[in-house]
Structures are given as structure tokens and as C-alpha cells.
Design a protein around this motif. Structure first.
Motif, PDB file in Angstrom:
ATOM      1  N   SER A  31      29.587  -9.291  -0.250  1.00 19.86           N
ATOM      2  CA  SER A  31      28.914  -8.371  -1.160  1.00 19.86           C
ATOM      3  C   SER A  31      27.435  -8.720  -1.150  1.00 19.86           C
ATOM      4  O   SER A  31      27.041  -9.788  -0.693  1.00 19.86           O
ATOM      5  CB  SER A  31      29.481  -8.497  -2.579  1.00 19.86           C
ATOM      6  N   THR A  32      26.605  -7.800  -1.650  1.00 20.38           N
ATOM      7  CA  THR A  32      25.182  -8.114  -1.660  1.00 20.38           C
ATOM      8  C   THR A  32      24.908  -9.258  -2.629  1.00 20.38           C
ATOM      9  O   THR A  32      25.636  -9.456  -3.608  1.00 20.38           O
ATOM     10  CB  THR A  32      24.356  -6.885  -2.076  1.00 20.38           C
ATOM     11  N   GLN A  34      22.658  -9.387  -4.771  1.00 22.27           N
ATOM     12  CA  GLN A  34      22.334  -8.849  -6.095  1.00 22.27           C
ATOM     13  C   GLN A  34      23.601  -8.616  -6.922  1.00 22.27           C
ATOM     14  O   GLN A  34      23.583  -8.750  -8.143  1.00 22.27           O
ATOM     15  CB  GLN A  34      21.561  -7.535  -5.954  1.00 22.27           C
ATOM     16  N   CYS A  35      24.693  -8.277  -6.277  1.00 24.52           N
ATOM     17  CA  CYS A  35      25.943  -8.050  -6.993  1.00 24.52           C
ATOM     18  C   CYS A  35      26.705  -9.359  -7.168  1.00 24.52           C
ATOM     19  O   CYS A  35      27.253  -9.643  -8.226  1.00 24.52           O
ATOM     20  CB  CYS A  35      26.791  -7.026  -6.248  1.00 24.52           C
ATOM     21  N   CYS A  39      30.864  -8.650  -8.245  1.00 25.92           N
ATOM     22  CA  CYS A  39      31.525  -7.682  -7.381  1.00 25.92           C
ATOM     23  C   CYS A  39      32.989  -8.047  -7.166  1.00 25.92           C
ATOM     24  O   CYS A  39      33.366  -9.219  -7.142  1.00 25.92           O
ATOM     25  CB  CYS A  39      30.824  -7.603  -6.032  1.00 25.92           C
ATOM     26  N   PRO A  76      25.014  -2.289   0.517  1.00 34.65           N
ATOM     27  CA  PRO A  76      25.574  -2.167  -0.834  1.00 34.65           C
ATOM     28  C   PRO A  76      26.758  -1.209  -0.941  1.00 34.65           C
ATOM     29  O   PRO A  76      27.310  -1.050  -2.035  1.00 34.65           O
ATOM     30  CB  PRO A  76      24.401  -1.652  -1.654  1.00 34.65           C
ATOM     31  N   ASP A  79      29.813  -2.635  -2.696  1.00 31.75           N
ATOM     32  CA  ASP A  79      29.634  -3.263  -4.013  1.00 31.75           C
ATOM     33  C   ASP A  79      30.389  -2.485  -5.088  1.00 31.75           C
ATOM     34  O   ASP A  79      29.997  -1.379  -5.486  1.00 31.75           O
ATOM     35  CB  ASP A  79      28.142  -3.309  -4.386  1.00 31.75           C
ATOM     36  N   PRO A 119      26.139  -0.306  -6.412  1.00 24.66           N
ATOM     37  CA  PRO A 119      25.285  -0.808  -5.335  1.00 24.66           C
ATOM     38  C   PRO A 119      24.218  -1.755  -5.874  1.00 24.66           C
ATOM     39  O   PRO A 119      23.553  -1.462  -6.861  1.00 24.66           O
ATOM     40  CB  PRO A 119      24.666   0.469  -4.741  1.00 24.66           C
ATOM     41  N   PHE A 120      24.133  -2.932  -5.212  1.00 25.66           N
ATOM     42  CA  PHE A 120      23.221  -4.003  -5.650  1.00 25.66           C
ATOM     43  C   PHE A 120      23.495  -4.406  -7.104  1.00 25.66           C
ATOM     44  O   PHE A 120      22.605  -4.854  -7.813  1.00 25.66           O
ATOM     45  CB  PHE A 120      21.765  -3.599  -5.457  1.00 25.66           C
TER      46      PHE A 120
END
Length: 224
Positions: A31-32, A34-35, A39, A76, A79, A119-120
């Protein structure tokens, strides 16, 4: 529609056991960043955790298909988050009017989730779902998370006890067939077929030999 009820201690222990909070089999970068651990990465037993449920083209729009696509820490489209932060029981969703009395009568003590496209790490209010009550070969797509039934998925440990807790069927809560319920299914190797859409199909050979393309896991992403 939010659900504030707490998971009973026994149910929480069961959920931890099922792999929803165990990331040992998750590849790095699924996963990104940011997540991160917020996630939930949903992968099939047939193709492994290197391929996860994703949104086709990453477009956060009602009706956008969900597919199985290669996991990535920069893309993303894979996510997804659980908007409640943890699974609850089917009976909790029933108490909030999100599943039918028939579904609650059959699955009330089993864990259930919604998964929101984020996303993100940014929630969209759109969940992996089906557009209408479950039928054979219906494709999954993004739908408003407030939609009852079709946006709720059941972690169906009882229909495949031999693969639990590592892998399990994921049944859509709009199913009206409890003998062979409509469960998430993937047809087509995502390594060869770029965008195989996840569909609902009647569960095969339950409870002793559910096929790998109807078995899933859902650990969290790596810590961010």
C-alpha cells in the motif's frame, strides 16, 4: 451510516486470529506509505499477496470496477481502509439497518466489514460493493458506503473451516442464497490479464473444498 458499537472481546480475538491484523504474508510496499497500516490489502489465495483488490484506473466514481492488480507502494489504486477501524459482527450491521434479517439470522455471529477506497489514505465515501443485490457473475464496483447490504462483506469462516484462519471466503451481505452464497471470486490471472474484475459467484464445494479463487486474506498495510 456509521457503527459505533464495540467488538466483544471474544469476537475481537477471533478477528485477530483470522489474519485481518497479521501482516506476515503481506509483501513490502503493498500500500502507499501515506495509507500505511490504515490500509486493508485484500488478496486471493490463487494469486497471492503480490496482487490486491484495486480500483480500475484509480477513479473514485460510483460504478468504477474493482479488480485484482499488482500491489505497489506508489500506486494508490489498491488503497482501501475499513471506515470503522476494525471488523464488527454481522449483527452489528443488522442493528444499524445495513443487512437483512435473513442475513443476520444466518451470519449474525460472524465478522463483517466495509472497505472504503482511500487513495493515499484519504477516504472517498465509496466502498467496494455491487450495484444491486447479489447475482451470479455480478462485478464489484465502487458504491456509496451508506448503501445497505451490497456494501457489507462477511468474513465467512464457517463455510471453509479447513482454510481458516489463513484464508476465508468473503460473502456479500446482499446474498439470498445461504447454501452456496455469493462470494468474491477472481477469474483470470492478473499477471497475464491486466484488469480482471472481481465478481460474485456462488460458492463452490463448501464447506470442505472451496477453490483458491474464492479464498482471500486481508491483512493491513505496512506501518507508515
Amino acid at each position: 451510516m456509521s457503527i459505533k458499537s464495540k467488538v466483544p472481546a471474544a469476537a475481537a480475538g477471533l478477528i485477530l486470529a483470522c489474519g485481518l491484523s497479521a501482516a506476515a504474508t503481506l509483501p513490502a510496499g503493498a500500500s502507499t506509505t501515506q495509507c500505511g497500516s490504515a490500509c486493508v490489502q485484500i488478496s486471493s489465495k490463487m494469486y497471492g499477496p503480490g496482487f490486491v483488490e484495486s480500483v480500475f484506473q484509480g477513479i473514485p466514481a460510483v460504478g468504477q470496477p474493482t479488480i485484482v492488480h499488482r500491489a505497489s507502494d506508489s500506486d494508490p489504486t489498491g488503497d482501501f481502509i475499513n471506515p470503522l477501524g476494525h471488523p464488527v459482527l454481522v449483527s452489528d450491521f443488522y442493528a444499524k439497518g445495513m443487512v437483512s434479517a435473513a442475513v443476520n439470522a444466518h451470519y449474525g455471529s460472524e465478522p463483517a466489514v466495509q472497505v472504503e477506497y482511500a487513495p493515499f489514505g484519504q477516504g472517498t465515501g465509496l466502498c467496494a460493493a455491487v450495484a444491486t443485490p447479489a447475482y451470479q457473475n455480478e462485478g464489484l464496483s465502487l458504491q456509496p458506503c451508506s448503501t445497505p447490504g451490497t456494501t457489507v462483506f462477511i468474513i465467512d469462516k464457517n463455510d471453509s473451516p479447513g482454510t481458516w484462519p489463513a484464508w476465508f471466503p468473503i460473502v456479500n451481505a446482499s446474498t439470498a442464497d445461504f447454501t452456496h452464497p455469493y462470494t468474491m471470486t477472481i477469474d483470470g490471472n492478473p499477471a497475464d490479464k491486466p484488469f480482471p474484475q472481481i465478481t460474485l459467484q456462488r460458492m463452490h464445494d463448501n464447506p470442505t473444498d472451496v477453490p483458491d479463487n474464492q479464498l482471500w486474506q486481508a491483512p493491513p498495510g505496512p506501518a507508515n
